[in-house]
Design an enzyme around this catalytic site. Structure first.
Site, PDB file in Angstrom:
ATOM      1  N   THR A   5      13.520  -7.285  -3.932  1.00 58.14           N
ATOM      2  CA  THR A   5      14.113  -6.873  -2.661  1.00 58.14           C
ATOM      3  C   THR A   5      13.031  -6.309  -1.753  1.00 58.14           C
ATOM      4  OG1 THR A   5      16.080  -6.232  -3.915  1.00 58.14           O
ATOM      5  CG2 THR A   5      15.986  -5.545  -1.634  1.00 58.14           C
ATOM      6  N   GLU A   9       0.487   5.386  19.544  1.00 57.25           N
ATOM      7  CA  GLU A   9      -0.845   5.987  19.583  1.00 57.25           C
ATOM      8  C   GLU A   9      -1.600   5.750  18.271  1.00 57.25           C
ATOM      9  OE1 GLU A   9      -2.118  10.291  20.958  1.00 57.25           O
ATOM     10  OE2 GLU A   9      -0.170   9.756  21.782  1.00 57.25           O
TER      11      GLU A   9
END
Length: 451
Positions: free
Chosen positions: A145, A254
């Site tokens: 998964t 950022e």
């Protein structure tokens, strides 16, 4: 408001999620039922936590998070656990059958049945946001998964939310402690598929964290809870700037701007300090310069690799707690004088600093001591290519004999996908190698070819 949506995929993702949300709740004074005692809210004026929680009319704070697993047992524990009232029941999404450590099951056969439900839920969360900043995706590389479904989801998120940042926190298969034989296959397939969809991926190597728990916290046999709590602290440090007001605030985009010099080179190395047990913290003075130096010790890294063999391209230091810029500048100046820390010659400055005045929170009954200051360093170094090389080598050993490949082909994959993924990772290793070459050397080589 700059909201972030967290997506926790598979067992590793869900268990990291448990640790992270437990810590966020403690940090923001939110109780397990989502209520925030009113003394916090009056005149506090700090509502930065809304990036991670949304407040209902009844004053309940609900995490902006989705938990997904293709089998129910792990998420059932959340449904019955201490924090069962915190999450909206529709945020906990489970399938009926397991991906069985098979990337193809997670990505093709079983994953595609559930992916629309998940995207629908994410859409509802996104509609709730005033200015969605991006997604934090927690998963492992080794599981079916965690590898297969994550890569499917990332592809779909790129289609639906093209410009939004996607940051991954990925558990890298540990060199010694493997939970599945086919981890190298899954890791390489998922890395290949998500490489172009992820903006920044923080890798965490279980073995490195085991060693930190053993060495620094004196836990003889660390459990997953120990590991996850440590990972929780790290994730909390990285996201603290999004959840608290600080002196130098850093937001999601950022990070990318400062850490990712080229789109593919987006795997920063994470180091956290101080990791220290309560008994030891009592006797140690952890000054800003000490914890900063500790960040450059390979022993404190979250991935096993040796930065002394590589070069730094960028470096982000995120301090929290009792820290002033003067101390930070002094600490960095000292580091720059050391010869063991090499920067690539095209990136001379290389240090970005974030300071957040909220000290780290210790989980009651946890292993980490309560300290007044901590630092988390995100550095983009060419040394992390060692991690890929290790994984590629294991992949090659198995793939040469085509071991276990029939399980993947049986779920509708083609062998060509393996080869394609492996070539992409070879290219990634090459990219890292080229980035580390000095520009002067590179010019010399090119001239040599002409004559």
């Amino acid at each position: 408001m700059r909201e972030c949506i967290s997506i926790h995929v598979g067992q590793a993702g869900a268990q990291m999620g448990n640790a992270c949300w437990e810590l966020y709740c403690l940090e923001h004074g939110i109780q397990p039922d989502g209520q925030m005692p009113s003394d916090k809210t009056i005149g506090g004026g700090d509502d930065s936590f809304n990036t991670f929680f949304c407040e209902t009319g009844a004053g309940k704070h609900v995490p902006r998070a989705v938990f997904v697993d293709l089998e129910p047992t792990v998420i059932d524990e959340i449904r019955t656990g201490v924090y069962r009232q915190l999450f909206h029941p529709e945020q906990l999404i489970t399938g009926k059958e397991d991906a069985a450590n098979n990337y193809a099951r997670g990505h093709y056969t079983i994953g595609k049945e559930i992916v629309d439900i998940v995207l629908d839920r994410i859409r509802k969360l996104a509609d709730n946001c005033a200015g969605l900043q991006g997604f934090l995706i927690f998963h492992s590389f080794g599981g079916g998964t965690g590898s297969g479904f994550t890569s499917l989801l990332m592809e779909r998120l790129s289609v639906d939310y093209g410009k939004k940042s996607k940051l991954e926190f990925a558990i890298y298969p540990a060199p010694q402690v493997a939970t599945a034989v086919v981890e190298p296959y899954n890791s390489i397939l998922t890395t290949h598929t998500t490489l172009e969809h992820s903006d920044c991926a923080f890798m965490v190597d279980n073995e490195a964290i085991y060693d930190i728990c053993r060495r620094n916290l004196d836990i003889e046999r660390p459990t997953y809870t120990n590991l996850n709590r440590l990972i929780g602290q790290i994730v909390s440090s990285i996201t603290a700037s999004l959840r608290f007001d600080g002196a130098l605030n850093v937001d999601l985009t950022e990070f990318q701007t400062n850490l990712v010099p080229y789109p593919r080179i987006h795997f920063p190395l994470v180091t956290y300090a101080p990791v220290i047990s309560a008994e030891k913290a009592y006797h140690e003075q952890l000054s800003v310069s000490e914890i900063t130096n500790a960040c450059f010790e390979p022993a404190n890294q979250m991935v096993k690799c040796d930065p002394r063999h590589g070069k730094y391209m960028a470096c982000c230091l995120l301090y929290r707690g009792d820290v002033v810029p003067k101390d930070v500048n002094a600490a960095i100046a000292t580091i720059k004088t050391k010869r063991s820390i090499q920067f690539v010659d095209w990136c001379p400055t290389g240090f970005k600093v974030g300071i957040n005045y909220q000290p780290p929170t210790a989980v009651p009954g946890g292993d980490l001591a309560k300290v007044s200051r901590a630092v988390c360093m995100l550095s983009n170094t060419t040394a992390i290519a060692e991690a890929w090389a290790r994984l590629d080598h294991k992949f090659d050993l198995m793939y040469a004999k085509r071991a276990f490949v029939h399980w993947y082909v049986g779920e509708g994959m083609e062998e060509g996908e393996f080869t394609e993924a492996r070539e992409d990772l070879a290219a990634l290793e090459k990219d890292y190698e080229e980035v580390g070459v000095d520009s002067a050397d590179a010019e010399g080589e090119e001239e040599g070819e002409e004559y």
